[in-house]
Write an enzyme that holds these catalytic residues in place. Structure first.
Site, PDB file in Angstrom:
ATOM      1  N   TYR A 135      -4.115  -5.597  -5.179  1.00  0.00           N
ATOM      2  CA  TYR A 135      -3.384  -4.685  -6.066  1.00  0.00           C
ATOM      3  C   TYR A 135      -3.912  -4.654  -7.502  1.00  0.00           C
ATOM      4  O   TYR A 135      -3.341  -3.972  -8.341  1.00  0.00           O
ATOM      5  CB  TYR A 135      -1.913  -5.065  -6.061  1.00  0.00           C
ATOM      6  CG  TYR A 135      -1.278  -4.957  -4.703  1.00  0.00           C
ATOM      7  CD1 TYR A 135      -0.723  -6.071  -4.079  1.00  0.00           C
ATOM      8  CD2 TYR A 135      -1.240  -3.748  -4.011  1.00  0.00           C
ATOM      9  CE1 TYR A 135      -0.147  -5.985  -2.816  1.00  0.00           C
ATOM     10  CE2 TYR A 135      -0.676  -3.651  -2.755  1.00  0.00           C
ATOM     11  CZ  TYR A 135      -0.132  -4.766  -2.165  1.00  0.00           C
ATOM     12  OH  TYR A 135       0.437  -4.676  -0.919  1.00  0.00           O
ATOM     13  N   ARG A 151      -5.963  -1.409   5.686  1.00  0.00           N
ATOM     14  CA  ARG A 151      -5.028  -2.529   5.832  1.00  0.00           C
ATOM     15  C   ARG A 151      -4.385  -2.530   7.222  1.00  0.00           C
ATOM     16  O   ARG A 151      -4.822  -1.816   8.124  1.00  0.00           O
ATOM     17  CB  ARG A 151      -4.008  -2.487   4.701  1.00  0.00           C
ATOM     18  CG  ARG A 151      -4.667  -2.488   3.311  1.00  0.00           C
ATOM     19  CD  ARG A 151      -3.647  -2.569   2.215  1.00  0.00           C
ATOM     20  NE  ARG A 151      -2.964  -3.867   2.225  1.00  0.00           N
ATOM     21  CZ  ARG A 151      -1.865  -4.110   1.512  1.00  0.00           C
ATOM     22  NH1 ARG A 151      -1.342  -3.155   0.758  1.00  0.00           N
ATOM     23  NH2 ARG A 151      -1.297  -5.299   1.560  1.00  0.00           N
ATOM     24  N   HIS A 170      -0.431   5.124  -3.801  1.00  0.00           N
ATOM     25  CA  HIS A 170      -0.498   3.718  -3.393  1.00  0.00           C
ATOM     26  C   HIS A 170      -1.710   3.086  -4.068  1.00  0.00           C
ATOM     27  O   HIS A 170      -2.802   3.689  -4.106  1.00  0.00           O
ATOM     28  CB  HIS A 170      -0.617   3.596  -1.875  1.00  0.00           C
ATOM     29  CG  HIS A 170       0.576   4.123  -1.154  1.00  0.00           C
ATOM     30  ND1 HIS A 170       1.744   3.405  -1.049  1.00  0.00           N
ATOM     31  CD2 HIS A 170       0.812   5.319  -0.558  1.00  0.00           C
ATOM     32  CE1 HIS A 170       2.624   4.118  -0.386  1.00  0.00           C
ATOM     33  NE2 HIS A 170       2.104   5.288  -0.087  1.00  0.00           N
ATOM     34  N   PRO A 174       9.918  -1.552  -4.018  1.00  0.00           N
ATOM     35  CA  PRO A 174      10.114  -2.997  -3.996  1.00  0.00           C
ATOM     36  C   PRO A 174       8.846  -3.802  -4.212  1.00  0.00           C
ATOM     37  O   PRO A 174       7.771  -3.453  -3.744  1.00  0.00           O
ATOM     38  CB  PRO A 174      10.681  -3.255  -2.587  1.00  0.00           C
ATOM     39  CG  PRO A 174      10.342  -2.056  -1.800  1.00  0.00           C
ATOM     40  CD  PRO A 174      10.299  -0.917  -2.748  1.00  0.00           C
ATOM     41  N   ASN A 175       9.024  -4.880  -4.971  1.00  0.00           N
ATOM     42  CA  ASN A 175       8.004  -5.886  -5.266  1.00  0.00           C
ATOM     43  C   ASN A 175       6.908  -5.428  -6.227  1.00  0.00           C
ATOM     44  O   ASN A 175       6.075  -6.237  -6.633  1.00  0.00           O
ATOM     45  CB  ASN A 175       7.362  -6.414  -3.972  1.00  0.00           C
ATOM     46  CG  ASN A 175       8.386  -7.058  -3.069  1.00  0.00           C
ATOM     47  OD1 ASN A 175       9.070  -7.997  -3.479  1.00  0.00           O
ATOM     48  ND2 ASN A 175       8.533  -6.525  -1.851  1.00  0.00           N
ATOM     49  N   ASN A 191       5.464   5.670  -5.823  1.00  0.00           N
ATOM     50  CA  ASN A 191       4.902   4.604  -5.014  1.00  0.00           C
ATOM     51  C   ASN A 191       6.121   3.842  -4.484  1.00  0.00           C
ATOM     52  O   ASN A 191       6.651   2.981  -5.164  1.00  0.00           O
ATOM     53  CB  ASN A 191       4.002   3.694  -5.841  1.00  0.00           C
ATOM     54  CG  ASN A 191       3.397   2.576  -4.985  1.00  0.00           C
ATOM     55  OD1 ASN A 191       3.820   2.347  -3.856  1.00  0.00           O
ATOM     56  ND2 ASN A 191       2.425   1.891  -5.548  1.00  0.00           N
ATOM     57  N   ALA A 213       6.798  -0.777   0.183  1.00  0.00           N
ATOM     58  CA  ALA A 213       6.993  -0.930   1.632  1.00  0.00           C
ATOM     59  C   ALA A 213       7.979   0.075   2.202  1.00  0.00           C
ATOM     60  O   ALA A 213       7.916   0.406   3.394  1.00  0.00           O
ATOM     61  CB  ALA A 213       7.468  -2.351   1.932  1.00  0.00           C
ATOM     62  N   GLU A 235       2.502  11.309  -3.907  1.00  0.00           N
ATOM     63  CA  GLU A 235       2.646   9.929  -3.444  1.00  0.00           C
ATOM     64  C   GLU A 235       1.425   9.122  -3.867  1.00  0.00           C
ATOM     65  O   GLU A 235       0.281   9.611  -3.749  1.00  0.00           O
ATOM     66  CB  GLU A 235       2.774   9.900  -1.916  1.00  0.00           C
ATOM     67  CG  GLU A 235       2.904   8.536  -1.305  1.00  0.00           C
ATOM     68  CD  GLU A 235       3.006   8.585   0.215  1.00  0.00           C
ATOM     69  OE1 GLU A 235       2.906   9.679   0.785  1.00  0.00           O
ATOM     70  OE2 GLU A 235       3.175   7.517   0.828  1.00  0.00           O
ATOM     71  N   ARG A 271       0.250 -11.603  -8.417  1.00  0.00           N
ATOM     72  CA  ARG A 271      -0.196 -12.128  -7.119  1.00  0.00           C
ATOM     73  C   ARG A 271      -1.065 -11.078  -6.438  1.00  0.00           C
ATOM     74  O   ARG A 271      -1.014  -9.904  -6.773  1.00  0.00           O
ATOM     75  CB  ARG A 271       1.017 -12.434  -6.219  1.00  0.00           C
ATOM     76  CG  ARG A 271       1.929 -13.538  -6.739  1.00  0.00           C
ATOM     77  CD  ARG A 271       3.104 -13.717  -5.801  1.00  0.00           C
ATOM     78  NE  ARG A 271       4.062 -14.711  -6.285  1.00  0.00           N
ATOM     79  CZ  ARG A 271       4.985 -14.452  -7.214  1.00  0.00           C
ATOM     80  NH1 ARG A 271       5.032 -13.233  -7.753  1.00  0.00           N
ATOM     81  NH2 ARG A 271       5.830 -15.375  -7.630  1.00  0.00           N
TER      82      ARG A 271
HETATM   83  O1  CA2 Z   1      -0.701  -0.130  -2.143  1.00  0.00           O
HETATM   84  C1  CA2 Z   1       0.446   0.104  -2.564  1.00  0.00           C
HETATM   85  O2  CA2 Z   1       0.710   0.541  -3.691  1.00  0.00           O
HETATM   86  C2  CA2 Z   1       1.653  -0.268  -1.695  1.00  0.00           C
HETATM   87  O3  CA2 Z   1       2.645   0.723  -1.865  1.00  0.00           O
HETATM   88  C3  CA2 Z   1       2.153  -1.579  -2.226  1.00  0.00           C
HETATM   89  C4  CA2 Z   1       3.276  -2.155  -1.366  1.00  0.00           C
HETATM   90  C5  CA2 Z   1       3.568  -3.574  -1.811  1.00  0.00           C
HETATM   91  C6  CA2 Z   1       4.077  -3.640  -3.187  1.00  0.00           C
HETATM   92  C7  CA2 Z   1       4.141  -5.105  -3.544  1.00  0.00           C
HETATM   93  O4  CA2 Z   1       3.207  -5.339  -4.521  1.00  0.00           O
HETATM   94  C8  CA2 Z   1       2.978  -6.659  -4.818  1.00  0.00           C
HETATM   95  C9  CA2 Z   1       2.189  -6.873  -5.910  1.00  0.00           C
HETATM   96  C10 CA2 Z   1       1.891  -8.170  -6.268  1.00  0.00           C
HETATM   97  C11 CA2 Z   1       2.395  -9.225  -5.523  1.00  0.00           C
HETATM   98  C12 CA2 Z   1       3.180  -8.998  -4.411  1.00  0.00           C
HETATM   99  C13 CA2 Z   1       3.471  -7.699  -4.042  1.00  0.00           C
HETATM  100  C14 CA2 Z   1       2.892  -2.195   0.112  1.00  0.00           C
HETATM  101  O5  CA2 Z   1       4.042  -2.655   0.872  1.00  0.00           O
HETATM  102  C15 CA2 Z   1       2.464  -0.838   0.586  1.00  0.00           C
HETATM  103  O6  CA2 Z   1       2.093  -0.929   1.957  1.00  0.00           O
HETATM  104  C16 CA2 Z   1       1.292  -0.358  -0.235  1.00  0.00           C
END
Ligand code: CA2
Length: 152
Positions: A26, A110, A103, A13-14, A77, A80, A101, A21
């Site tokens: 990221y 974090r 990330h 997700p996301n 990946n 969340a 896996e 953003r």
């Molecule tokens: O660091 C990673 O790749 C995560 O899997 C990214 C997830 C979040 C993905 C959302 O990515 C976004 C990218 C740009 C804007 C908003 C969210 C986060 O919930 C994990 O804890 C770590």
């Protein structure tokens, strides 16, 4: 002629928002940029990639189950869902494919709730904090494993 091994690369997700953003967390690459880099790297490794993203836990579970007979490994990946989903863990354990896996961010720099991942219990290895390059290292690791098994 042996078929080219196909690696399923799953994004949770996301991650479709990547590059739009939170670039400090990221990076500035979009998910499309990551996919193009994975495809290019896979070619050098004698692999194919099947690159997907979903905001739905059940769709990710379905894709994992379907990969059992068609893919040689999984890079995931789960976003969340990494921190919450026993369902995705169970699906990964059920298909018995090599899993790496990934990330983008360093989870351990974090919030503490990101320090645990259910997915890790099904993974041969976990790569975090290296941005998009983590996906490429994961492909390389799977390629090496498959070559050693005579499957790539
Ligand atoms: O660091 C990673 O790749 C995560 O899997 C990214 C997830 C979040 C993905 C959302 O990515 C976004 C990218 C740009 C804007 C908003 C969210 C986060 O919930 C994990 O804890 C770590």
């Amino acid at each position: 002629m042996a078929r080219t091994p196909k690696i399923l690369i799953l994004n949770g997700p996301n991650l479709n928002l990547l590059g739009t953003r939170q670039p400090s967390v990221y990076g500035r690459e979009t998910l499309g940029d990551v996919e193009r880099a994975c495809t290019k790297t896979a070619e050098t490794l004698g692999l194919e990639v099947d690159f997907r993203q979903s905001n739905r836990e059940g769709e990710l579970v379905d894709w994992i189950q379907e990969a059992r007979d068609s893919h040689a490994g999984i890079v995931i990946n789960a976003g969340a869902y990494s921190h919450t989903s026993v369902a995705i863990l169970d699906a990964l354990l059920a298909v018995d494919l090599p899993v790496i896996e990934v990330h983008l961010s360093n989870l351990f720099k974090r919030e503490t709730f990101r320090h645990h991942s259910y997915i890790s219990q099904a993974a041969q290895g976990v790569i975090c904090g290296l941005g998009a390059a983590g996906y490429l290292y994961a492909l390389d690791a799977l390629g090496r494993r498959l070559s050693a098994q005579g499957e790539a």
